[in-house]
Design a protein around this motif. Sequence first.
Motif, PDB file in Angstrom:
ATOM      1  N   ILE A  32       0.921  -1.493   0.273  1.00  0.00           N
ATOM      2  CA  ILE A  32      -0.156   0.293  -0.125  1.00  0.00           C
ATOM      3  C   ILE A  32       1.409   1.124   0.570  1.00  0.00           C
ATOM      4  O   ILE A  32       0.878   1.714  -0.869  1.00  0.00           O
ATOM      5  N   SER A  33       1.845   0.960   0.794  1.00  0.00           N
ATOM      6  CA  SER A  33       2.795   2.601   1.484  1.00  0.00           C
ATOM      7  C   SER A  33       4.316   2.546   0.215  1.00  0.00           C
ATOM      8  O   SER A  33       4.466   0.987   0.251  1.00  0.00           O
ATOM      9  N   HIS A  44       4.980  -2.660  12.929  1.00  0.00           N
ATOM     10  CA  HIS A  44       6.175  -3.278  12.134  1.00  0.00           C
ATOM     11  C   HIS A  44       5.760  -2.024  10.821  1.00  0.00           C
ATOM     12  O   HIS A  44       6.986  -1.182  10.114  1.00  0.00           O
ATOM     13  N   ASN A  67       9.136   3.229   8.695  1.00  0.00           N
ATOM     14  CA  ASN A  67       8.340   3.751   8.206  1.00  0.00           C
ATOM     15  C   ASN A  67       8.105   5.080   9.367  1.00  0.00           C
ATOM     16  O   ASN A  67       6.508   5.318   9.266  1.00  0.00           O
ATOM     17  N   ARG A  70       7.933   8.344   8.823  1.00  0.00           N
ATOM     18  CA  ARG A  70       6.973   9.160   8.572  1.00  0.00           C
ATOM     19  C   ARG A  70       7.441  10.431   9.498  1.00  0.00           C
ATOM     20  O   ARG A  70       6.800  11.077   9.877  1.00  0.00           O
ATOM     21  N   ARG A  92       9.308  -1.067  -2.855  1.00  0.00           N
ATOM     22  CA  ARG A  92       9.171  -1.901  -2.516  1.00  0.00           C
ATOM     23  C   ARG A  92       8.358  -2.927  -3.121  1.00  0.00           C
ATOM     24  O   ARG A  92       7.785  -2.204  -4.413  1.00  0.00           O
TER      25      ARG A  92
HETATM   26  C1  HEM Z   1       8.035 -11.954   6.162  1.00  0.00           C
HETATM   27  C2  HEM Z   1       8.707 -10.637   6.085  1.00  0.00           C
HETATM   28  C3  HEM Z   1       7.065  -9.162   6.109  1.00  0.00           C
HETATM   29  C4  HEM Z   1       6.366  -8.722   5.738  1.00  0.00           C
HETATM   30  C5  HEM Z   1       4.979  -9.753   6.121  1.00  0.00           C
HETATM   31  C6  HEM Z   1       6.103  -7.479   6.016  1.00  0.00           C
HETATM   32  C7  HEM Z   1       4.880  -6.927   6.236  1.00  0.00           C
HETATM   33  C8  HEM Z   1       4.390  -5.694   5.448  1.00  0.00           C
HETATM   34  C9  HEM Z   1       2.859  -5.232   5.633  1.00  0.00           C
HETATM   35  C10 HEM Z   1       1.323  -6.337   5.634  1.00  0.00           C
HETATM   36  C11 HEM Z   1       3.422  -3.861   4.949  1.00  0.00           C
HETATM   37  C12 HEM Z   1       1.547  -2.835   5.767  1.00  0.00           C
HETATM   38  C13 HEM Z   1       0.897  -2.654   4.199  1.00  0.00           C
HETATM   39  C14 HEM Z   1       1.762  -0.893   3.270  1.00  0.00           C
HETATM   40  O1  HEM Z   1       2.153  -0.317   3.968  1.00  0.00           O
HETATM   41  O2  HEM Z   1       2.268  -1.089   2.454  1.00  0.00           O
HETATM   42  C15 HEM Z   1       4.124  -3.729   5.148  1.00  0.00           C
HETATM   43  C16 HEM Z   1       4.733  -1.948   4.912  1.00  0.00           C
HETATM   44  C17 HEM Z   1       5.974  -2.040   4.950  1.00  0.00           C
HETATM   45  N1  HEM Z   1       7.201  -2.694   4.938  1.00  0.00           N
HETATM   46 FE1  HEM Z   1       6.600  -5.066   5.851  1.00  0.00          FE
HETATM   47  N2  HEM Z   1       7.171  -7.222   5.581  1.00  0.00           N
HETATM   48  C18 HEM Z   1       7.808  -7.752   5.568  1.00  0.00           C
HETATM   49  C19 HEM Z   1       9.062  -7.233   5.374  1.00  0.00           C
HETATM   50  C20 HEM Z   1       9.765  -6.187   5.404  1.00  0.00           C
HETATM   51  C21 HEM Z   1      11.603  -5.914   5.240  1.00  0.00           C
HETATM   52  C22 HEM Z   1      12.821  -6.923   5.559  1.00  0.00           C
HETATM   53  C23 HEM Z   1      11.083  -4.566   5.110  1.00  0.00           C
HETATM   54  C24 HEM Z   1      12.546  -3.727   5.114  1.00  0.00           C
HETATM   55  C25 HEM Z   1      13.816  -3.972   5.793  1.00  0.00           C
HETATM   56  C26 HEM Z   1       9.788  -4.178   5.105  1.00  0.00           C
HETATM   57  C27 HEM Z   1       9.386  -2.754   5.071  1.00  0.00           C
HETATM   58  C28 HEM Z   1       8.365  -2.013   5.058  1.00  0.00           C
HETATM   59  C29 HEM Z   1       7.961  -0.554   4.925  1.00  0.00           C
HETATM   60  C30 HEM Z   1       9.011   0.236   4.726  1.00  0.00           C
HETATM   61  C31 HEM Z   1       6.558  -0.626   4.548  1.00  0.00           C
HETATM   62  C32 HEM Z   1       5.674   0.722   3.937  1.00  0.00           C
HETATM   63  C33 HEM Z   1       5.971   1.329   5.738  1.00  0.00           C
HETATM   64  C34 HEM Z   1       5.172   2.995   5.535  1.00  0.00           C
HETATM   65  O3  HEM Z   1       5.657   3.887   4.728  1.00  0.00           O
HETATM   66  O4  HEM Z   1       3.764   2.473   6.090  1.00  0.00           O
HETATM   67  N3  HEM Z   1       9.434  -5.281   5.688  1.00  0.00           N
HETATM   68  N4  HEM Z   1       5.171  -4.765   5.276  1.00  0.00           N
END
Ligand code: HEM
Length: 496
Positions: free
Chosen positions: A173-174, A328, A333, A335, A376
């Motif tokens: 989403i983000s 998470h 982020n 923000r 991403r």
């Molecule tokens: C299996 C591992 C992971 C799962 C299940 C997961 C799951 C999620 C979910 C459900 C979201 C919310 C959807 C969204 O805001 O787009 C999200 C956002 C995000 N994730 Fe993960 N993620 C994983 C690994 C990682 C890793 C390794 C990183 C970076 C080191 C990461 C960085 C981010 C970032 C930057 C966002 C957006 C946050 C925002 O801008 O508000 N994720 N992730």
Amino acid sequence: MSFALPVELDDIQGLVRFGYKHHTEASFLLLRVTDRDAARRWLASVPVCTAETVEPPPDTALQIALSGDGMRALGVSDTIVDAFAAEFVTGMANDANRARRLGDVGSNDPSRWQWGTGTRVPHVLVLLYALPGRLAGFRSAIEAQCAAGFEKLDCLTTIDLDGIEPFGFMDGISQPLVDWQRKRAAKDAERKDYSNLSCLGEYLLGYPNEYGGYTDRPLLDPALAGTRLPRAEDAPDRADLGRNGSYLVMRQLRQDVHGFWQFVDRQAGGDAGRRETIASAMVGRRRDGVPLIGPADETIEGGGAPGDLNAFTYRSDRDGLRCPLGAHIRRSNPRNADLPPGAPGFISWAKRTLGFDADALAHDLVASTRFHRLLRRGREYGTGVLPEQALGVPSADADTGLHFICLGANIARQFEFVQNAWAMAVRFDGLPSESDPLLGTREPATDGTPTDGFSMPRADGAADRISGLPQFVTVVGGGYFFLPGIRALRFLASPP
Ligand code: HEM
């Protein structure tokens, strides 16, 4: 002196601009060079999809990324390879210190990986995307073409779960809004408000980044490149091998979907509503993507309009009452703008700038998100299991997870920082004894501090605190790659 050149979409690989969402089928080939000349010939001519808009979208799209080892295997000189970023040259798994910082310890230790170390470091990563029903034929054709020059280490398959990641939450989403028009003034002046608009140079080498500077990259003697490479904007007498290229970080993250939902269910005492509350608190969004922060009603530059799922900051929730500080999405982020958060107005600004606001100092760790954004591009793999099914008996062969992929112009400042200083950090935002509730290894910190907690602050000042979180995500492979501009790819594939 620098001079702005037009953005050459036809020289940029499409993945930087598109997520290939229509292309619901994807596979990632991990290759090692066995015959240098044949490998070069293939890389010099294989059609690579560019960032130009094509309507209707092509049936298939191919992207190419190279590792540092891969460049050397192709015969690229050490002088050129070593001019890329040090972390790319060293690789994700070749340094115990880096492994510790990334949380690649315990069951994440690279010695246990399926790929990404020693002779299982891919030289070339071929990303294949296809419209529904088109992947199988495309993949076998490409594999046949590669057979002369490469050995196939693996072919990573993916699954389309319709925008939902394996734990059951809407993902993708983000994203930062990349400033393709180059309208954002690139400068290091303090930014008081969070913006989702991000300088092109944060994702592509050869363009100004959020500091207003150009990220280091190989700049060559034009005699070496002739007219095959573009000139550097910031050094017009040099040929720019980095321009229009991006670093690509890939991590294969296995998700224990059963372990996740069963743990959360136990914490909830079997109450379905409470189970959803705890799981959503760990992510920071509900399963349908709605942010816990509440109605997304802010207007954010480049961040969507009020009412959409991304128009929010945490400014009105400094204590994490609505979205826990350690969720998470809040860790990955926060923000924030360049200053610790605080009330609007000059007095508050002055207090925070001069460091007199003790409360603001606690948030210092998470300031300046704009230097740590990730584009991403991951894809899910394995079999989808509904959370309700995950409460049942796991099937023995359940192997599901995320092929995490992100792009950025600076691996250390973007991916490694987010992973280390935010996701893995034990004291993120003043929290005690926690790490990312999804990603944490739960290994104690070097001083023995436990990292297996998660707290959901309450309005009365206390917090609902969970401890003993098991590890839900395990790293089983990974690597750092460079996704070159098309001209740079052809240059790297040509004999020295
Ligand atoms: C299996 C591992 C992971 C799962 C299940 C997961 C799951 C999620 C979910 C459900 C979201 C919310 C959807 C969204 O805001 O787009 C999200 C956002 C995000 N994730 Fe993960 N993620 C994983 C690994 C990682 C890793 C390794 C990183 C970076 C080191 C990461 C960085 C981010 C970032 C930057 C966002 C957006 C946050 C925002 O801008 O508000 N994720 N992730």
